[in-house]
Structure formats: structure tokens, C-alpha cells
Motif scaffolding. Sequence first.
Motif, PDB file in Angstrom:
ATOM      1  N   PHE A   1       0.841  -1.201   0.000  1.00 48.13           N
ATOM      2  CA  PHE A   1       0.000   0.000   0.000  1.00 48.13           C
ATOM      3  C   PHE A   1       0.872   1.245   0.000  1.00 48.13           C
ATOM      4  O   PHE A   1       1.765   1.371   0.826  1.00 48.13           O
ATOM      5  CB  PHE A   1      -0.920   0.030   1.227  1.00 48.13           C
TER       6      PHE A   1
ATOM      7  N   ARG B   1      -0.773   4.479  -1.021  1.00 53.08           N
ATOM      8  CA  ARG B   1      -1.767   5.551  -1.155  1.00 53.08           C
ATOM      9  C   ARG B   1      -2.066   5.939  -2.595  1.00 53.08           C
ATOM     10  O   ARG B   1      -3.066   6.571  -2.859  1.00 53.08           O
ATOM     11  CB  ARG B   1      -1.372   6.825  -0.385  1.00 53.08           C
ATOM     12  N   THR B   2      -1.167   5.606  -3.545  1.00 48.70           N
ATOM     13  CA  THR B   2      -1.496   5.956  -4.919  1.00 48.70           C
ATOM     14  C   THR B   2      -2.393   4.895  -5.536  1.00 48.70           C
ATOM     15  O   THR B   2      -3.114   5.162  -6.479  1.00 48.70           O
ATOM     16  CB  THR B   2      -0.225   6.080  -5.783  1.00 48.70           C
ATOM     17  N   ARG B   3      -2.332   3.682  -4.994  1.00 47.20           N
ATOM     18  CA  ARG B   3      -3.219   2.614  -5.452  1.00 47.20           C
ATOM     19  C   ARG B   3      -3.873   1.994  -4.239  1.00 47.20           C
ATOM     20  O   ARG B   3      -3.383   2.133  -3.128  1.00 47.20           O
ATOM     21  CB  ARG B   3      -2.440   1.526  -6.180  1.00 47.20           C
ATOM     22  N   ASP B   4      -4.947   1.256  -4.488  1.00 48.81           N
ATOM     23  CA  ASP B   4      -5.632   0.607  -3.379  1.00 48.81           C
ATOM     24  C   ASP B   4      -4.744  -0.473  -2.763  1.00 48.81           C
ATOM     25  O   ASP B   4      -3.903  -1.049  -3.446  1.00 48.81           O
ATOM     26  CB  ASP B   4      -6.942  -0.020  -3.879  1.00 48.81           C
TER      27      ASP B   4
END
Lengths: 269, 246
Positions: free
Chosen positions: A123, A125-128
Motif C-alpha cells: 500500500f 496511497r497511490t493505489r488501493d
Amino acid sequence: MQEIRRKYVVPGDRIIEGNFRPLFNVIKAGNSIISTRIGIAEAGREGVKVIPLSGVYIPRVNDIVIGKIMHHSSLSWEVDINSCFSAHLPAQDVFGRDFSPARDDMGRELAIGDLITTRIIAFDRTRDPMVTIQDKDLGKVPSGEFIKISATRVPRLIGKRGSMIQTIEQATHTRVLIGQNGIVVVTGRNSEGIKLAVRAIRMVEEEAHTPNLTQRVKTLLNVSDSAPADTSQSAPSQNAPQNEDLQPTIQEVEEDLEVEKGEKVHDSN
Amino acid sequence: MTQTRSLIDENGKRTDGRTGDQLREIKITVGVIKNADGSAFIEFGMNKIVVGVYGPREVHPKHMALPDRCVLRCRYHMTPFSTDTRKNPAPSRREVEISKVMREALEPSLMLEDYPRAAIDVYVEVLQADGGSRCAGITAASVALADAGINMRDIVSACAAGKVDDRIVLDINDTEDKEGDADMPVAYMSHLEQVTLLQLDGVLNEDQFDQCLDEAVKGCKMVYEVQRKALMQKYFGNETELKEEQ
């Protein structure tokens, strides 16, 4: 013991001036460190941080969380992990590398609505977040009473080296599964025990930052003071005054922090 | 301007008995809505406003999400019973504008880049309106955001100042707003010493403008003390003072 300075802060408060390293929930502005959350600020040799007392769950790699299967595409399940980001569980994680969407029926392994214990593997924050169930003690949660508490209360519910949760489990003959995201599942044979455990967990959630909490939980559960589960704490005597100064809170939070560093999820087995 | 009566009497007292540099009574309660992530209720004189903060949470509709930061959505709304004549509950031009300026007043205090692709919703519901409800709303919203545990650089306090009977006074009430000469709402971050909202309705000369802004900032600092106390009360009980120890 190194010198650690603590104080209560709200966002914008200047915690300390000087050349300190900002750790988390703080920002550096000029020569001073400023809090960005409500909580207890700690300034030590390794840096300055704020232990927050409120907030939603933001995933972190290696957190063990309890999630609910929302739906699935042909390649992955979408898992609600009680956060603003929903997690993805790749089908290959369950079926292995030779997974074929044409051959394997994903709905049979994990149906919509199933609860799973998972670990966050990626993880940024730019992708799930991506999760896995390929690990010891991970996978489907077959049954139990589902409770949601604030994620900031999880360390308090676990207690130092699991003392709080062990007290609750032993007194109510239940098993309590806690995810870092604030989702708790209570299982047990006795419905009265489950009810009592839920009440105790709710009490910990509501009164997490008040002193003498372990004592009050024990009173609720009718546990005597010398319960073996709580040897780690220097528990105050039964008839200790309720509103003594707030030092125990800080001690307790310090304990919580140790928990945060070491133990990610508590499972009695 | 049709002024029918004097708004400041011979003793320097205003219509509600305050002196020129006095705020109305402010009371803030934190955490009044259980279902919200953060909430606050403020009584600012006769204003009664409840604020609920939700988030960071998933953005719906999804196309509104921003890849690099969080979306802040604000809704300022006056209940139909908040004024003496019924107010249509549909969002008016004024409410849409106040929602926008509120969002812009709160945005600089929030670290929105910490929550990319998420949304924070702030609902400001005016239960009873007196003058200065946008200031009271911003004040309560900032407290509710802090209660929700959203990363913030500072807390935003808001307060108005204005010109009444050719005098600069602090915290304009409803009568002074309607019958006075100027109204200047200001939102201010006390620690960062930055202004996040500055509006002006009326005419001021340069000196009056400076004086008015100074007065409003002074008011914001007083409001901040109330906000801080309310947050401390909720989280640390009566230990509202900074407790420092070894």
C-alpha cells in the motif's frame, strides 16, 4: 532511561523547539515541531511524535485487518477494510499461480459478505491496498459477533502484551479476534459470555483515554484483582481513588505503543 | 443607508449591551453526533450550529476523486426554522456561496495531500441564525475536523468585525449586520498567523480597514481559546492545561 517529554496537544500546537526529528502526526515548521492531531505528544531522543486519540483507519503494510468481501471481478475480490480505500485480494492468492478465470469459481471460495482475516502486503496511497490470506491464522472467519470500534482504540483494547484482551477472554470464555482496522469478532459457545465481552469492548472504546480502565473492566467482568492475565501491569488496588491524576493514562498509552510496535493482531490461539 | 436608531448608546454600549471589543458568548461542545467521524455544536450568541464531519472516505461519484489529494466538500445549510420567517430548505444562492468560502477557509489548514483519492465531507447545519453564522460555522467545522482526527496544520477560528455608527466594533450581530455600515468576516489560523477568509460588505477607508482587520484577528484569537478548551475538555477532561512532565 532517556528523557521523554509528553504533553497533551491539539492540531497546531507547538510541541518543542530545536533540532528534533519529526516521526509521525507532526510537521516541522522552521525550528519547531507542530502537532497535526489531537493526542499525546512525545518528545524523545529518537524524535517527536503524537499518539492520536481520534481518526479513521489508514492502511499500513503488514497490518492484520479483518475485512468483508464486497464483490469480485474475474481476477480479484474487493474487500471492505473499514477505511477510505478498499482492498484487493488477488484470485491467485487463493487459487495459486495456475488460476484460470474460466475454470475456477471464485464465488465458491469466498462469497460476497464473507469476513476474512487478512494481511496488507502492499500500500502506498497511490493505489488501493493489496491483501493476502496466505499466512498463518489468516483466512475466512466462520462465525462470531461483529463489532466495529475506532482504529485508534485497538492498541488500548489489546493492552500491554495482550493483557486487556486476555482479561476479557478469560472472564467471558470467548475468543476475540481484533483487526488493526478496528473490526472485532467475538466468538464463543455461551451467548451470555459474548454479550458481556461486547459490553467490555464497548467500554474500552468509550473510555479508552481515561485512567484506571483495566480496573473498571475487571469490575464489569467480576474478575478479582489477582487474575493471572494481568501480571504485566502494576494494577492499582481495588479501592484506589477513581480520579487520581492522569499519569496512568500516559503509562497506558506507552504500553499501547509497545503493542503497536510488536503485536499487530491478537489471537489467543 | 436608512438608519432609524442609534446602534451604540451614549455609554458606548451596543444593542445587546456589549462594549465595542466584546464577543458574544461562545459555547462549543465536541462529539455530539455519534454517527459522524467528528462533530461539534456551537452556540455563538444566538447562533446555534451543528457540524458533522465524515471522512476521509471513498469518493462518490468516483470521477470527483483527485489522484494527489483529498477532496474537501462543504455544505452550509440553514434549516427552515432557523430564521423568523420560514426559510426554503432548498440551497439558495447565498448558501452555495457560503459553502464555497467555508471550504476555501478550511482548506489551507488541512493536510489534504495525506489522503489522496479520498473525500472529507463537512456538513454545517444552522439550527438558529443570528448575524455571523458563517464565522460560527467555520469555527465549529474546524473543531469537528480536529475531532475527526484529520491531519491539520492549525485550527481555523473565525470572527467578524465591522463599522457601526462610524465606530469599528467586534463581532457584528444580526441587527448591526442589517443596519450597520460594514461587516467584515475573517477566518484566521492563530499559530500560523494566516488569514484564510476575508470578506467585506460595506465601505471602509484604509485606516478603518486596517483597524477592522486587527480587531477581527483579535476576536479570532479569543475564539481560538474557546475552541482549544472545548477540544481539551472532550479528550482530556478537566486537565485542560498543558501537562508536562519528565
